[in-house]
Design a protein around this motif. Structure first.
Motif, mmCIF file in Angstrom:
data_model
loop_
_atom_site.group_PDB
_atom_site.id
_atom_site.type_symbol
_atom_site.label_atom_id
_atom_site.label_comp_id
_atom_site.label_asym_id
_atom_site.label_seq_id
_atom_site.Cartn_x
_atom_site.Cartn_y
_atom_site.Cartn_z
ATOM 1 N N CYS A 130 0.826 -1.228 0.000
ATOM 2 C CA CYS A 130 0.000 0.000 0.000
ATOM 3 C C CYS A 130 0.854 1.270 0.000
ATOM 4 N N GLN A 132 -7.133 11.335 -2.060
ATOM 5 C CA GLN A 132 -7.866 10.102 -1.785
ATOM 6 C C GLN A 132 -7.456 9.039 -2.795
ATOM 7 N N LYS A 168 -5.508 -3.768 3.555
ATOM 8 C CA LYS A 168 -6.652 -3.344 4.370
ATOM 9 C C LYS A 168 -6.260 -3.243 5.841
ATOM 10 N N VAL A 214 -4.379 -0.014 6.309
ATOM 11 C CA VAL A 214 -5.287 1.134 6.251
ATOM 12 C C VAL A 214 -6.086 1.265 7.546
ATOM 13 N N GLN A 215 -6.660 0.166 7.991
ATOM 14 C CA GLN A 215 -7.505 0.209 9.185
ATOM 15 C C GLN A 215 -6.705 0.523 10.439
ATOM 16 N N SER A 216 -5.527 -0.092 10.581
ATOM 17 C CA SER A 216 -4.749 0.107 11.806
ATOM 18 C C SER A 216 -4.199 1.521 11.927
ATOM 19 N N GLY A 265 -6.106 4.177 10.790
ATOM 20 C CA GLY A 265 -7.260 5.076 10.744
ATOM 21 C C GLY A 265 -7.416 5.821 9.435
ATOM 22 N N LEU A 266 -7.110 5.149 8.305
ATOM 23 C CA LEU A 266 -7.139 5.812 7.002
ATOM 24 C C LEU A 266 -8.288 5.342 6.114
ATOM 25 N N ASN A 267 -9.315 4.754 6.712
ATOM 26 C CA ASN A 267 -10.421 4.202 5.933
ATOM 27 C C ASN A 267 -11.113 5.235 5.054
ATOM 28 N N LYS A 268 -11.195 6.482 5.510
ATOM 29 C CA LYS A 268 -11.868 7.511 4.721
ATOM 30 C C LYS A 268 -11.007 7.995 3.562
ATOM 31 N N SER A 302 -9.420 3.444 -0.028
ATOM 32 C CA SER A 302 -10.309 2.295 -0.181
ATOM 33 C C SER A 302 -9.645 1.277 -1.105
ATOM 34 N N ARG A 343 -10.128 -2.441 -3.606
ATOM 35 C CA ARG A 343 -11.088 -3.187 -4.424
ATOM 36 C C ARG A 343 -10.362 -4.285 -5.191
#
Length: 346
Positions: free
Chosen positions: A142, A155, A170, A173-175, A177-180, A183, A185
Motif C-alpha cells: 500500500c 484520496q 486493508k 489502512v484500518q490500523s 485510521g485511514l479508511n476515509k 479504499s 477493491r
C-alpha cells in the motif's frame, strides 16, 4: 658541419599512481526536490521511533550506517521505520514473500505526478480529498496511497487481483485510521486490468501502476542476480535471496512481460478516457518504449509524456497519457479542483 646535439635529459621514472580509493556513491542525489528522503538517514532517530531496526543496522564499506539490502527482513523493517518517521504510519507490515519496494523511489513517482497536475492549475499542486487517484496493483504494501495521502492528502482507490495482498493492505489502512482516505477493491477477472473495475460514476485525476516487469520467473531471478552483482553482493559463500525485495508472481512477472502488460493497460484505458485526467505507469525497460508509444497512438491518446527519474545509481521512468484535450483539462480543473470544498492549492 652539424652542430653537436644536446644530450637528452635523463628519463624520469614513472610515478606510481596511488591506489584508487572506493568512491562513496552519491546516494539519492537526484531525488525530486519535494522528496522527504534527501541526504543520509539519521539512523539513531529512526531506531528511536522503530527500535527493531537496530538489529539490522550495519556499517557499509564507506564507514556509514546502513542496512543489508539483500536481507528482505532488514528491508521490511527499514520501510516500517521510514513510513513511521516521515509519514506518521504507526503500523505497517506485509506477509512474507510479498513485494517490499524502496520508499524513496516510490515517493519520486508521486511527486512527479503532482507536478503533472500542477501544469493544469497555474503551477499550483491541487491538494486535498477532491483529488482522487487509482493505484493499479496496490499490493500488500500500500506504499503509493500512504505516501500520496501523507504528502498531498489525496484520496486513493487501490486495486489488486490478489485477495491476500488486499487483506494485508486493508490491515494497514484500518490500523492507521485511514479508511476515509484509502479504499481497496479486487479486480475479480485476472484477464483484465481496468475493464470491469470501476463504477459508472467514478472519476480519477490520476492512475499509477507498478507493473510486473518480467516475462517469467527465470527472468525475474536473473534480474535479481544482476542487481546483487551490481551492488557488489555476489559472494558465493553467502546465500542471497532469490528475488530482491521479495514479491509474488503477479507482482514480478506476467506472460509477455512489462511490454504486454502496459500495452494492455493502454488499450483498456481508452474507454475510460473521459473519466481519468492522466493515466500513468512505471516502465523499467527503455527498450519497451517504442511498443508503448505505438500502443498509445493506436489507442488515440492525445498527449503522452515519458518522465525520467533517478535515485542514486538507479534509473527509472514513467509514462503518462491523456485522452483529454486542453479545453477538457481546463474544464476538469474548474469542475473538480476549484469548487467549494474541492482541492486545496498549495
Amino acid at each position: 658541419m652539424n652542430a653537436p646535439s644536446k644530450p637528452k635529459p635523463p628519463r624520469k621514472k614513472p610515478v606510481k599512481a596511488a591506489p584508487a580509493k572506493a568512491a562513496q556513491p552519491r546516494e539519492k542525489a537526484a531525488l525530486h526536490p519535494r522528496n522527504r528522503h534527501q541526504g543520509r538517514y539519521d539512523f539513531p532517530q529512526l531506531i528511536k521511533g522503530c527500535p527493531e531496526l537496530g538489529q539490522f543496522v550495519i556499517i557499509n564499506p564507506y564507514g556509514k550506517e546502513s542496512i543489508d539490502f539483500a536481507d528482505p527482513a532488514a528491508v521490511r523493517v527499514f520501510n516500517r521505520a521510514l513510513l513511521k518517521a516521515f509519514y506518521g504510519i504507526a503500523h505497517w507490515d506485509i506477509p512474507a514473500d510479498f513485494l517490499c519496494p524502496p520508499v524513496p523511489g516510490r515517493a519520486d513517482y508521486v511527486h512527479f505526478l503532482a507536478d503533472l497536475l500542477a501544469e493544469h492549475n497555474d503551477g499550483v499542486i491541487p491538494r486535498g480529498p477532491a483529488v482522487r487517484v487509482l493505484d493499479i496493483g496496490v499490493g500488500a504494501n500500500c506504499i503509493y496511497p500512504l505516501i500520496g495521502h501523507g504528502d498531498y492528502r489525496w484520496q486513493f482507490l487501490g486495486s489488486d487481483i490478489n485477495p491476500t495482498a488486499l487483506a494485508a493492505a486493508k490491515a494497514i489502512v484500518q490500523s492507521n485510521g485511514l479508511n476515509k482516505a484509502i479504499s481497496l477493491r479486487q479486480q475479480d477477472n485476472p484477464k483484465y486490468i481496468l475493464t470491469g473495475l470501476l463504477g459508472g460514476d467514478e472519476y480519477f485525476d490520476l492512475t499509477l501502476c507498478n507493473p510486473p516487469f518480467h516475462a517469467s520467473l527465470d527472468e525475474a531471478q536473473s534480474g535479481s542476480r544482476r542487481k546483487w552483482k551490481a551492488l557488489g553482493k555476489a559472494d558465493p559463500k553467502r546465500k542471497l535471496p532469490v528475488l530482491n525485495f521479495g514479491g509474488q508472481a503477479a507482482e514480478l512477472w506476467c506472460e509477455g512481460g512489462e511490454a504486454r502488460f502496459v500495452t494492455q493497460l493502454i488499450s483498456e484505458s481508452s474507454p475510460l478516457g473521459n473519466r481519468v485526467l492522466w493515466f500513468s505507469t512505471l516502465v523499467s525497460k527503455a527498450s519497451n518504449l517504442p511498443a508503448i508509444e505505438a500502443a498509445l497512438k493506436k489507442a488515440g491518446a492525445l498527449e503522452s509524456r515519458v518522465v525520467e527519474m533517478s535515485q542514486g545509481q538507479k534509473q527509472s521512468r514513467f509514462v503518462a497519457w491523456t485522452f483529454q484535450d486542453k479545453a477538457a483539462r481546463q474544464a476538469w480543473r474548474a469542475q473538480r479542483w476549484n469548487r467549494n470544498g474541492g482541492a486545496t492549492p498549495g
